[in-house]
Design an enzyme around this catalytic site. Structure first.
Site, mmCIF file in Angstrom:
data_model
loop_
_atom_site.group_PDB
_atom_site.id
_atom_site.type_symbol
_atom_site.label_atom_id
_atom_site.label_comp_id
_atom_site.label_asym_id
_atom_site.label_seq_id
_atom_site.Cartn_x
_atom_site.Cartn_y
_atom_site.Cartn_z
ATOM 1 N N ILE A 152 -36.219 1.667 -10.810
ATOM 2 C CA ILE A 152 -35.701 1.596 -12.173
ATOM 3 C C ILE A 152 -35.892 2.921 -12.898
ATOM 4 O O ILE A 152 -34.973 3.420 -13.565
ATOM 5 C CB ILE A 152 -36.366 0.446 -12.943
ATOM 6 C CG1 ILE A 152 -35.943 -0.898 -12.350
ATOM 7 C CG2 ILE A 152 -36.016 0.503 -14.427
ATOM 8 C CD1 ILE A 152 -36.712 -2.085 -12.882
ATOM 9 N N ARG A 236 -42.567 -5.521 -17.853
ATOM 10 C CA ARG A 236 -43.397 -6.716 -17.916
ATOM 11 C C ARG A 236 -44.103 -6.753 -19.270
ATOM 12 O O ARG A 236 -44.585 -5.732 -19.763
ATOM 13 C CB ARG A 236 -44.438 -6.746 -16.786
ATOM 14 C CG ARG A 236 -43.866 -7.076 -15.412
ATOM 15 C CD ARG A 236 -43.344 -8.500 -15.348
ATOM 16 N NE ARG A 236 -42.824 -8.866 -14.046
ATOM 17 C CZ ARG A 236 -41.552 -8.810 -13.676
ATOM 18 N NH1 ARG A 236 -40.651 -8.336 -14.531
ATOM 19 N NH2 ARG A 236 -41.175 -9.215 -12.478
ATOM 20 N N GLU A 265 -43.794 -16.194 -21.726
ATOM 21 C CA GLU A 265 -42.366 -16.508 -21.669
ATOM 22 C C GLU A 265 -42.185 -17.955 -21.242
ATOM 23 O O GLU A 265 -42.871 -18.418 -20.323
ATOM 24 C CB GLU A 265 -41.647 -15.566 -20.696
ATOM 25 C CG GLU A 265 -41.689 -14.112 -21.131
ATOM 26 C CD GLU A 265 -40.952 -13.169 -20.181
ATOM 27 O OE1 GLU A 265 -40.433 -13.649 -19.143
ATOM 28 O OE2 GLU A 265 -40.877 -11.972 -20.470
ATOM 29 N N HIS A 284 -35.221 -11.663 -21.485
ATOM 30 C CA HIS A 284 -35.445 -11.326 -20.074
ATOM 31 C C HIS A 284 -34.113 -11.216 -19.318
ATOM 32 O O HIS A 284 -33.927 -11.808 -18.257
ATOM 33 C CB HIS A 284 -36.337 -12.385 -19.415
ATOM 34 C CG HIS A 284 -37.126 -11.840 -18.259
ATOM 35 N ND1 HIS A 284 -38.449 -12.122 -18.063
ATOM 36 C CD2 HIS A 284 -36.779 -11.022 -17.240
ATOM 37 C CE1 HIS A 284 -38.882 -11.527 -16.948
ATOM 38 N NE2 HIS A 284 -37.879 -10.841 -16.445
#
Length: 331
Positions: A152, A236, A265, A284
């Site tokens: 990423i 995260r 979450e 998310h």
């Protein structure tokens, strides 16, 4: 008869639809985690969503052979408990699925929205309060700090460079050749994290949660950022001390935060962070795109089809404990 797959959670309906498309012969059952712990289920494959997969939960899935993450993060899975039960644990690394690219796009989207005060601009227009305000901030000429330079982080750097940003990063194992290829001003190890903070106009979190990185963005780190800096977290929720983040937003030290992930979450819709005008929050979905979901489903399906026979599995993180070679072949 096709493989039976249990999804631990009833959210993320697109996960199930893409998996069904990739595995039309499979039986896919979505079960609320509380119901799964109470009533149990049967299946060879268990897919976590946003719940903790511990040994007790694994014991409630009769015939379980494989815990297969939808994506890369496995911090919610008790790998040692799985190994003790002779259950494989595998993930889908970001390279080659389109997931890294999708998350990187979300980072660019939200950084631009925060810097250009997009939400406020829309409110001004709809309220008829005037034209030509507010003044945004350009990414051009600003410094982007990237914490973590895996799939990423690399995809993000490649997308930020055309904006004329100065790029700096830290990585657990610095790679000078990678820094050169990405056009970074500098790349340091984790010991250079304070310097990364001091130079960042926009800080992007692209690292997993480990003992070393849990709540790495707390009071001290937030105080080291440049005044008015922006924080973008697609990684995260456990990376951020949310109480400290809210205080930094409230006193104006932090200019804004884009958050796709949270410590708990699903997030309570009454959470104070959501009420702050300089927070851009999404549920998310940074990696939830047509491209990434097709790529992940294809890779996951290949592993799931092997579960009734006990493998071999790609990207099996406890292969050694199960007597498998790292690439999944038996010795």
């Amino acid at each position: 008869m096709g493989v039976r797959i249990v999804v631990a959670g009833t959210g993320f309906p697109l996960l199930r639809s893409h998996l069904a498309e990739a595995m039309p012969d499979a039986t896919i059952v979505a079960v609320d985690p509380l119901a799964l712990r109470r009533d149990g289920e049967a299946g060879e494959v268990l897919i976590p969503t946003m719940c903790r997969i511990d040994g007790a939960l694994m014991d409630r899935v009769a015939g379980l052979r494989l815990v297969q993450q939808w994506g890369a993060g496995l911090e919610g899975v008790d790998v040692a408990a799985a190994s003790a039960r002779r259950i494989a644990v595998a993930n889908v690394p970001t390279p080659g699925t389109g997931n890294a690219e999708s998350v990187a796009e979300w980072c660019v989207l939200t950084a631009l929205a925060l810097a250009r005060r997009l939400a406020e601009s829309e409110r001004v227009l709809r309220a008829g309060a005037g034209w030509g305000v507010p003044m945004g901030r350009a990414l051009f000429g600003a410094t982007a700090g990237i914490l973590g330079l895996g799939g990423i982080g690399v995809a993000l750097a490649e997308r930020l460079r055309p904006f004329g940003m100065r790029l700096v990063a830290v990585k657990r194992r610095p790679d000078p050749e990678l820094a050169r290829r990405l056009g970074l001003a500098w790349l340091g190890g984790m010991d250079a994290f304070p310097e990364l903070l001091a130079q960042s106009d926009v800080l992007f979190l692209c690292t997993p949660v480990t003992e070393a990185t849990r709540e790495i963005i707390g009071e001290r780190a937030l105080a080291m950022l440049r005044p008015g800096a922006l924080l973008v977290n697609p990684a995260r929720g456990g990376l951020v001390d949310e109480a400290a983040l809210l205080r930094a937003l409230q006193d104006g030290r932090l200019g804004g935060a884009a958050l796709d992930v949270f410590r708990e979450e699903p997030l309570d819709p009454r959470a104070p962070l959501l009420a702050h005008p300089n927070v851009l929050a999404t549920p998310h979905v940074a990696g939830v795109t047509d491209v990434s979901y097709r790529g992940i489903a294809r890779r996951l399906a290949a592993n799931a089809r092997r579960a009734p026979a006990g493998g071999p599995y790609d990207s099996c993180v406890n292969a050694g404990a199960l007597g498998l070679r790292p690439e999944g072949r038996t010795p």
